[in-house]
Design a protein around this motif. Structure first.
Motif, mmCIF file in Angstrom:
data_model
loop_
_atom_site.group_PDB
_atom_site.id
_atom_site.type_symbol
_atom_site.label_atom_id
_atom_site.label_comp_id
_atom_site.label_asym_id
_atom_site.label_seq_id
_atom_site.Cartn_x
_atom_site.Cartn_y
_atom_site.Cartn_z
ATOM 1 N N ASN A 62 -47.405 -15.420 -46.205
ATOM 2 C CA ASN A 62 -47.333 -13.992 -46.534
ATOM 3 C C ASN A 62 -48.365 -13.177 -45.764
ATOM 4 N N LEU A 63 -49.566 -13.714 -45.609
ATOM 5 C CA LEU A 63 -50.597 -13.016 -44.822
ATOM 6 C C LEU A 63 -50.190 -12.920 -43.355
ATOM 7 N N LEU A 64 -49.579 -13.976 -42.833
ATOM 8 C CA LEU A 64 -49.095 -13.944 -41.447
ATOM 9 C C LEU A 64 -48.012 -12.873 -41.278
ATOM 10 N N GLU A 78 -61.819 -12.148 -42.668
ATOM 11 C CA GLU A 78 -62.332 -11.978 -44.030
ATOM 12 C C GLU A 78 -61.223 -12.179 -45.067
ATOM 13 N N VAL A 79 -60.009 -11.798 -44.740
ATOM 14 C CA VAL A 79 -58.880 -11.987 -45.667
ATOM 15 C C VAL A 79 -58.568 -13.476 -45.796
ATOM 16 N N MET A 80 -58.536 -14.168 -44.655
ATOM 17 C CA MET A 80 -58.240 -15.607 -44.676
ATOM 18 C C MET A 80 -59.359 -16.377 -45.380
ATOM 19 N N ALA A 81 -60.602 -15.976 -45.157
ATOM 20 C CA ALA A 81 -61.740 -16.654 -45.793
ATOM 21 C C ALA A 81 -61.676 -16.507 -47.312
ATOM 22 N N SER A 82 -61.304 -15.321 -47.779
ATOM 23 C CA SER A 82 -61.188 -15.087 -49.222
ATOM 24 C C SER A 82 -60.085 -15.963 -49.827
ATOM 25 N N THR A 83 -58.959 -16.047 -49.139
ATOM 26 C CA THR A 83 -57.843 -16.872 -49.612
ATOM 27 C C THR A 83 -58.230 -18.340 -49.632
ATOM 28 N N ARG A 84 -58.896 -18.790 -48.574
ATOM 29 C CA ARG A 84 -59.351 -20.195 -48.518
ATOM 30 C C ARG A 84 -60.300 -20.507 -49.667
ATOM 31 N N LYS A 85 -61.269 -19.637 -49.863
ATOM 32 C CA LYS A 85 -62.286 -19.875 -50.899
ATOM 33 C C LYS A 85 -61.640 -20.007 -52.279
ATOM 34 N N ILE A 123 -48.074 -21.926 -40.718
ATOM 35 C CA ILE A 123 -47.782 -21.401 -39.370
ATOM 36 C C ILE A 123 -46.431 -21.929 -38.893
ATOM 37 N N THR A 124 -46.191 -23.218 -39.117
ATOM 38 C CA THR A 124 -44.908 -23.816 -38.737
ATOM 39 C C THR A 124 -43.760 -23.131 -39.463
ATOM 40 N N ILE A 127 -43.241 -19.533 -38.071
ATOM 41 C CA ILE A 127 -42.558 -19.555 -36.771
ATOM 42 C C ILE A 127 -41.072 -19.878 -36.963
ATOM 43 N N ALA A 128 -40.782 -20.853 -37.810
ATOM 44 C CA ALA A 128 -39.390 -21.233 -38.055
ATOM 45 C C ALA A 128 -38.608 -20.067 -38.668
ATOM 46 N N GLU A 129 -39.205 -19.369 -39.602
ATOM 47 C CA GLU A 129 -38.527 -18.230 -40.236
ATOM 48 C C GLU A 129 -38.273 -17.113 -39.234
ATOM 49 N N ASN A 130 -39.233 -16.884 -38.356
ATOM 50 C CA ASN A 130 -39.084 -15.804 -37.369
ATOM 51 C C ASN A 130 -38.110 -16.168 -36.259
ATOM 52 N N SER A 131 -37.990 -17.437 -35.945
ATOM 53 C CA SER A 131 -37.057 -17.838 -34.884
ATOM 54 C C SER A 131 -35.613 -17.789 -35.384
ATOM 55 N N ARG A 132 -35.394 -17.831 -36.675
ATOM 56 C CA ARG A 132 -34.048 -17.766 -37.257
ATOM 57 C C ARG A 132 -33.549 -16.332 -37.373
#
Length: 138
Positions: A62-64, A78-85, A123-124, A127-132
């Motif tokens: 969703n962030l991607l 900073e958004v990814m770091a917050s999600t990871r934490k 990420i995989t 990419i798969a969703e966007n290629s479709r």
């Protein structure tokens, strides 16, 4: 006559509707709770771990998508770091509880690798969703 009065005095007083009422409510007894075995507890916490893994993957996808819609090349750090934490905390707690019931012990490195795998999977999937999707340039 005195004998009759003695017998009358020995009899308990006639019960009135008010005196028949219980002064304290009856005690309710909860049904016995089935205790979960340590194997069931371990499985429960291992399931929570898997749910947290998939949640992190979904949040990353969703962030991607949001970043792509804004024209950004990547998710802000900073958004990814917050999600990871947030998600690594849930993973850590689930792993520790599973371990306390006989599950596999996980190090911080294991948890970090798990988060990284969820992000690679995201990420995989992205990419798969966007290629479709059909190409809008046609």
């Amino acid at each position: 006559k005195r004998e009759v009065n003695k017998l009358a005095a020995a009899k308990p007083a006639k019960k009135t509707p008010q005196s028949r009422k219980r002064k304290t409510p009856p005690k309710t007894v909860a049904p016995p709770q089935a205790k979960m075995s340590s194997i069931d507890m371990r499985r429960t916490h291992e399931s929570a771990f898997q749910i947290a893994y998939h949640r992190h993957m979904t949040e990353t996808v969703n962030l991607l998508k949001q970043s792509a819609m804004r024209g950004e090349a990547s998710v802000p750090v900073e958004v990814m770091a917050s999600t990871r934490k947030r998600n690594i905390t849930v993973l850590r707690n689930s792993a520790e509880l599973a371990h306390s019931y006989g599950g596999k012990a996980m190090t911080e490195e294991d948890l970090t690798m798990t988060i990284a795998k969820a992000e690679r999977d995201a990420i995989t999937k992205f990419i798969a969703e966007n290629s479709r999707q059909p190409n809008d340039n046609n």
